[in-house]
Motif scaffolding. Structure first.
Motif, PDB file in Angstrom:
ATOM      1  N   ALA A  77      74.349  -6.467 103.320  1.00  0.00           N
ATOM      2  CA  ALA A  77      74.042  -7.839 103.737  1.00  0.00           C
ATOM      3  C   ALA A  77      72.544  -7.899 104.026  1.00  0.00           C
ATOM      4  O   ALA A  77      72.054  -7.185 104.896  1.00  0.00           O
ATOM      5  N   GLN A  80      69.526 -10.936 107.168  1.00  0.00           N
ATOM      6  CA  GLN A  80      70.386 -11.188 108.325  1.00  0.00           C
ATOM      7  C   GLN A  80      69.533 -11.046 109.585  1.00  0.00           C
ATOM      8  O   GLN A  80      69.337  -9.938 110.089  1.00  0.00           O
ATOM      9  N   THR A  88      83.743  -1.904 111.263  1.00  0.00           N
ATOM     10  CA  THR A  88      84.636  -2.088 110.124  1.00  0.00           C
ATOM     11  C   THR A  88      86.087  -1.954 110.578  1.00  0.00           C
ATOM     12  O   THR A  88      86.379  -1.297 111.574  1.00  0.00           O
ATOM     13  N   THR A  92      87.427  -4.724 106.122  1.00  0.00           N
ATOM     14  CA  THR A  92      86.624  -5.859 106.564  1.00  0.00           C
ATOM     15  C   THR A  92      85.401  -5.368 107.324  1.00  0.00           C
ATOM     16  O   THR A  92      85.494  -4.449 108.142  1.00  0.00           O
ATOM     17  N   ALA A  94      82.272  -6.425 109.894  1.00  0.00           N
ATOM     18  CA  ALA A  94      81.821  -7.419 110.865  1.00  0.00           C
ATOM     19  C   ALA A  94      80.453  -7.007 111.377  1.00  0.00           C
ATOM     20  O   ALA A  94      80.222  -5.837 111.686  1.00  0.00           O
ATOM     21  N   ASN A 113      79.571 -12.273 111.984  1.00  0.00           N
ATOM     22  CA  ASN A 113      79.880 -12.512 110.583  1.00  0.00           C
ATOM     23  C   ASN A 113      81.006 -11.579 110.163  1.00  0.00           C
ATOM     24  O   ASN A 113      80.908 -10.359 110.354  1.00  0.00           O
ATOM     25  N   TRP A 115      83.133 -10.356 107.040  1.00  0.00           N
ATOM     26  CA  TRP A 115      83.203 -10.325 105.588  1.00  0.00           C
ATOM     27  C   TRP A 115      84.406  -9.487 105.163  1.00  0.00           C
ATOM     28  O   TRP A 115      84.448  -8.271 105.373  1.00  0.00           O
ATOM     29  N   GLY A 119      85.643 -11.181  98.917  1.00  0.00           N
ATOM     30  CA  GLY A 119      84.485 -12.052  99.093  1.00  0.00           C
ATOM     31  C   GLY A 119      84.609 -13.085 100.189  1.00  0.00           C
ATOM     32  O   GLY A 119      83.749 -13.967 100.311  1.00  0.00           O
ATOM     33  N   SER A 120      85.650 -13.015 101.011  1.00  0.00           N
ATOM     34  CA  SER A 120      85.784 -13.994 102.099  1.00  0.00           C
ATOM     35  C   SER A 120      84.710 -13.768 103.154  1.00  0.00           C
ATOM     36  O   SER A 120      84.380 -12.632 103.496  1.00  0.00           O
ATOM     37  N   LYS A 121      84.157 -14.863 103.669  1.00  0.00           N
ATOM     38  CA  LYS A 121      83.110 -14.786 104.687  1.00  0.00           C
ATOM     39  C   LYS A 121      83.378 -15.822 105.771  1.00  0.00           C
ATOM     40  O   LYS A 121      83.464 -17.014 105.495  1.00  0.00           O
ATOM     41  N   SER A 123      82.236 -17.089 109.741  1.00  0.00           N
ATOM     42  CA  SER A 123      81.195 -17.025 110.759  1.00  0.00           C
ATOM     43  C   SER A 123      81.753 -17.525 112.092  1.00  0.00           C
ATOM     44  O   SER A 123      82.307 -18.629 112.166  1.00  0.00           O
TER      45      SER A 123
END
Length: 376
Positions: A77, A80, A88, A92, A94, A113, A115, A119-121, A123
Motif C-alpha cells: 500500500a 498512505q 493481518t 486480510t 489492516a 484501512n 484490505w 480486492g475489497s477495501k 475504511s
C-alpha cells in the motif's frame, strides 16, 4: 492538549535519542543474538509477522510493504500518510493512517484501512467517530483547582493547565481481535473495537497519568515561578496508548506514552497495562519506561517493551518484574511471530547531536522450531 502529535513529530523529530550501543553482542548463554535483516528503513512504526511474510508500516515514507531478501520493502500500500499500525488475519490486511496539518500539527484525518481478499477495501474513520463521541471527555487533565499562581506559570509557557479530553484521533497500532480489530488511538486516549465491516465502538478509555510537580521539577522544565509548586502540585497527563496486543488469555496488553515532555527530566513515565474486556478491568502491570512505544508477547507469558528514549528493549515477567533485555538504539517497534521469535524495528537517527544510524529491521532472537518466518 493534542497528545498524539508528540508520538511522531515529537518522538522522532523532537530529537531525544540516547547514545546507546546499536546492538548487543552475539548471543551467549541464552542471551539474545540479534541479526540485522535490513538497514533500509526510515520509521518502521509497527511490524506484522504472518509466515512467510514480514509486513512493515514505514510512516515517514507512507508505505506498507513486505520485507524482501535484499532488505527493501515490496510495496503493498503506497501513498498512505502516517502509516503506523499493521496487522493481518485470515488473508486480510489492516493498517492505520493519519493525516496531520504541517503548520498546526493537528490531525485532520485518521482511521483503519481493511484490505481483504478479492480486492475489497473498507475504511473505518476513527477521526469521525472521535469527533462524534470523544470518549475521553470523561477524563480531567491538568491540575484540579489550580491556584492563580499555577495558572499563570503554565500560561506563560503555553501549556494547558485544566481541561478535559479533546477531540483528536491518531489511530496508531492495530491487532486482530476476534473477527475484527482492536486499535490503540494515541490521540483519543482510547481503544477502538472495529468489526469486519468497519463499524467502530469504544472498547476502553485509558486513565489520566498523574505526576507530582515540585518546585525543582517545575524549574527543570522551564516553568516560571517554581515556588508556585511548593508542597507539590499534581498534574494529570494524557495516557497516549501506543500499542495493543491480544494475549492467549483473551486480555489486551497496552503500552502508554504519557503526554507532555518525554525527556528524562520528568522521569520514566511510560507504562504497561492489562485490560480484560469481559469485566472491563484495567491493571497496570509495570511502569518506569522511558518512551514505551511498542510491546510484544512471548510464548511463556513474558512481555517485551520497546523503550525508544532509553534505546533499549525491556523484559517484563509474569510477576511484573522489569529488567533490561537488549540495548537497541532508536527501537520503536516489536513483534513476536508464531514460533516465539522476537523482531524489532528501529528508526533513523534524526538528532544530529547523536550517532547516526539507519532505520532497521532486526531479528532479535529465534523462536521454537516450527514453520519458520523468513525472507523469500
Amino acid at each position: 492538549m493534542r497528545s498524539s502529535r508528540a508520538l511522531v513529530a515529537g518522538v522522532l523529530a523532537g530529537g531525544l535519542v540516547l547514545a546507546t550501543p546499536m546492538m548487543a553482542s552475539a548471543g551467549v548463554g541464552g542471551k539474545p543474538d540479534p541479526k540485522v535483516l535490513s538497514d533500509q528503513m526510515v520509521a518502521p512504526f509497527n511490524l506484522a509477522l504472518s509466515a512467510p511474510d514480514i509486513y512493515v508500516a514505514d510512516g515517514f515514507i507512507g508505505l506498507v510493504g513486505t520485507l524482501q531478501p535484499d532488505g527493501s520493502l515490496a510495496p503493498v500500500a503506497v501513498d498512505q500518510p502516517g502509516a503506523s499500525g499493521v496487522a493481518t488475519s485470515g488473508g486480510t490486511l489492516a493498517f492505520t493512517t493519519t493525516v496531520s496539518d504541517e503548520v498546526t500539527g493537528e490531525n485532520t484525518a485518521s482511521g483503519l484501512n481493511i484490505w481483504g481478499p478479492g480486492g475489497s477495501k473498507i475504511s473505518a474513520d476513527t477521526h469521525a467517530y472521535e469527533t462524534a463521541h470523544n470518549p475521553d471527555s470523561v477524563n480531567h487533565y491538568g491540575v484540579d483547582k489550580p491556584s492563580q499562581c499555577v495558572i499563570d506559570s503554565f500560561t506563560a509557557v503555553g501549556f494547558p493547565y485544566d481541561y478535559t479530553g479533546q477531540i483528536d484521533s491518531h489511530a496508531y497500532s492495530v491487532a486482530a481481535y476476534g473477527s475484527g480489530w482492536v486499535v490503540a488511538d494515541a490521540g483519543a486516549n482510547a481503544l477502538w473495537s472495529i468489526d469486519s465491516s468497519g463499524a467502530i465502538s469504544t472498547l476502553a478509555v485509558l486513565p489520566p497519568q498523574p505526576l507530582t510537580v515540585t518546585p525543582e521539577l517545575a524549574a527543570a522544565v522551564g516553568l516560571p515561578s517554581p515556588q508556585c509548586f511548593a508542597g507539590g502540585v499534581t498534574y494529570s497527563f494524557e495516557p497516549v496508548p501506543t500499542d495493543v496486543e491480544v494475549g492467549s488469555d483473551g486480555a489486551l496488553y497496552i503500552t502508554t506514552l504519557p503526554g507532555g515532555p518525554e525527556s528524562p527530566v520528568l522521569g520514566a513515565r511510560g507504562a504497561l497495562w492489562k485490560y480484560t474486556p469481559s469485566n472491563g478491568k484495567l491493571v497496570k502491570i509495570a511502569g518506569g519506561f522511558l518512551g514505551a512505544t511498542n510491546l510484544a508477547l512471548g510464548l511463556k507469558g513474558e512481555i517485551y517493551v520497546a523503550e525508544y528514549f532509553a534505546g533499549k528493549i525491556s523484559l517484563v515477567k509474569k510477576n511484573g518484574q522489569k529488567s533490561d533485555y537488549l540495548p537497541l538504539q532508536n527501537v520503536i517497534a516489536l513483534e513476536t511471530d508464531a514460533d516465539g521469535a522476537l523482531w524489532a524495528g528501529t528508526t533513523i537517527t534524526l538528532d544530529p547531536s547523536q550517532p547516526a544510524a539507519p532505520g532497521t529491521i532486526v531479528k532479535v532472537k529465534d523462536g521454537k522450531p516450527g514453520k519458520a518466518l523468513g525472507l523469500h
